[in-house]
Design an enzyme around this catalytic site. Structure first.
Site, mmCIF file in Angstrom:
data_model
loop_
_atom_site.group_PDB
_atom_site.id
_atom_site.type_symbol
_atom_site.label_atom_id
_atom_site.label_comp_id
_atom_site.label_asym_id
_atom_site.label_seq_id
_atom_site.Cartn_x
_atom_site.Cartn_y
_atom_site.Cartn_z
ATOM 1 C CD GLU A 84 0.311 -1.294 -4.701
ATOM 2 O OE1 GLU A 84 0.098 -0.106 -4.173
ATOM 3 O OE2 GLU A 84 0.650 -2.303 -4.193
ATOM 4 C CG ASP A 85 -4.547 1.610 -7.165
ATOM 5 O OD1 ASP A 85 -3.999 1.616 -6.061
ATOM 6 O OD2 ASP A 85 -4.483 2.022 -8.348
#
Ligand code: MN
Length: 489
Positions: A84-85
């Site tokens: 996700e990051d």
């Protein structure tokens, strides 16, 4: 980097302590996950200004250990935000880690797609979606560990995010933990979220709570001493006795039911005795009632009749003798552990001695797989849980991320009616993942669907062939009948 290495060795030391049979190979895997994630998150910071990886990912890994999980979950926790990051892709992960770990990271990334956006009607859909994702409950447990840490650092976020995360935690995550029987975590999540979700109610509750605790402290201390002596006489050993103060959120819920009359809450402070076996539970109850008069109809035998989530314990509320009513709970060590850890408790270490029982394998995970396959459950609790593994349903998203659950075969028209009957009545088509499609188009799991309205569009006989849910069919029939009646009358 000294700090990073220190954190890594602390984490490894803790795993070795909690799970002494973790192999050298498994430790190497944890170290690999640690280095991989630290590298991927390199230089990222959180709202607190602290390093993203060391503050968040390592804390989440530690929380999976708090929940009694094994090295696989620790690895997945360290890596949980890489997709996700960071620039890491699922393929990158697959090159380095096994399917089990990458599957968990993929699952938890998927959960981030769905959000609670304040729509009460779809809360149950969202809970079901979470449980169904990847069919692996460990994903949910990982997500719960993640949320636990996010709540612990909520003070660094802006008020809007604080409100959203805290409300979502109370509406979605605490009930999920409850469904998994993780009673201790339910309390932790609710109490961390409460001051941010409902600040005024929190303040009111806290004031009542503090004054009531102050008032009862003398009585409780005396009862604690007497109970210790009574149980030692009858059992021949020292039972473990705890003072248990009700969580603020749980107290608030009770106050709401009792018109904010705190005097009617009898379990604000309870005494909890943990004894060796079933027989000792009932013996202890007898001893309690010999010393203190029980309040009629307040004796609850959750051992003979467990709560739906599997909770077992004896509860009684007694007159203390100086005007205060006090709840006393009696249970065995196993019942206590189940209450705190739920499905995560089966394999886990004994409460005080840090050694694992029996084979040391993660029996509950195996058990879950078994009853998912065979559809037989060891007890009612697991049976209930298994019905939550929804095999015949799909989950679709609104463009905002709200989740709607529908039966397999449902169409855009079914979806439109599920949103609202008015939306259904004026639907003319829908965009599935951005592409315009006719009302009769069958939806697939995890489609993002947007209804295209048209004020001239309305239900006709044809629509009855373009949807399958009884809700939509009923609404369409009623509409057609109403129109028909208008014409013929
Ligand atoms: Mn996270």
């Amino acid at each position: 980097m000294y700090g990073l290495n220190k954190q890594k060795s602390d984490l490894v030391a803790r795993i070795k302590l909690l799970s002494p049979d973790t192999t050298a190979k498994e430790i190497v895997l944890i170290e690999k996950a640690f280095d991989f994630a630290a590298n991927a998150h390199n230089n990222q910071t959180r709202a607190s200004g602290n390093d993203y990886f060391t503050e968040h990912c390592v804390s989440v890994a530690n929380h999976t250990l708090d929940l009694g999980m094994d090295y696989i979950l620790v690895c997945a926790a360290l890596l949980h935000d890489t997709i996700e990051d960071t620039n890491t892709t699922i393929e990158d992960l697959k090159e380095t880690f096994n399917d089990e770990i990458t599957g968990l990271v993929e699952g938890v990334s998927k959960l981030d797609k769905a959000q609670y956006i304040g729509n009460e009607r779809h809360v149950e859909s969202l809970r079901k979606f979470f449980i169904s994702v990847a069919g692996d409950l460990r994903v949910v447990i990982l997500k719960l560990a993640d949320r636990w840490h996010n709540l612990e650092t909520l003070q660094h976020l802006d008020p809007e995010r604080q409100k959203h995360i805290s409300t979502e935690s109370i509406m979605i995550f605490a009930p999920l933990a409850s469904r998994l029987g993780m009673g201790k975590l339910v309390g932790i999540i609710n109490d961390l979220a409460f001051p941010f979700a409902y600040p005024e109610k929190y303040k009111q509750t806290k004031v009542l709570m503090d004054s009531q605790i102050k008032k009862s402290s003398g009585t409780i201390t005396k009862m604690y001493r007497d109970l210790t002596v009574d149980l030692h006489i009858i059992l021949g050993y020292s039972a473990k006795i705890d003072k248990r103060i009700k969580g603020t959120y749980s107290l608030y819920r009770k106050l709401e039911r009792y018109d904010w009359d705190v005097e009617r809450v009898h379990d604000l402070v309870a005494l909890r005795a943990i004894v060796k076996n079933l027989n000792d539970c009932y013996q202890s109850l007898g001893a309690v009632h010999e010393h203190w008069r029980p309040i009629p109809n307040r004796i609850k035998d959750f051992i003979a009749v467990p709560k739906p989530n599997g909770y077992q314990s004896l509860h009684t509320t007694v007159f203390s003798g100086d005007g205060l009513n006090v709840e006393i709970q009696i249970r065995t060590e196993e019942m206590h552990e189940f209450d705190e850890y739920g499905i995560a408790s089966h394999h886990s270490y004994k409460m005080d001695q840090f050694h694992r029982e029996g084979s040391g394998s993660f029996a509950w995970v195996e058990q879950l797989r078994e009853f998912q396959k065979a559809d037989i459950s060891p007890n009612d609790y697991l049976k209930r849980l298994s019905t939550d593994f929804i095999q015949d349903q799909i989950f679709v998203f609104t463009p905002k991320g709200d989740v709607i659950d529908l039966p397999i075969g449902a169409t855009i028209l079914d979806y439109a009616y599920a949103l609202h009957s008015e939306i259904g009545e004026h639907a003319s088509g829908g965009r599935i993942n951005g592409k315009y499609m006719a009302l009769k188009t069958v939806l697939n799991n995890e489609d993002i669907v947007e209804i295209v309205p048209n004020s001239k569009s309305h239900p006709t006989d044809k629509w009855l062939d373009q949807c399958i849910t009884s809700y939509a069919l009923g609404k369409i029939r009623r509409y057609i009948k109403k129109q028909h009646d208008l014409i013929t009358n």
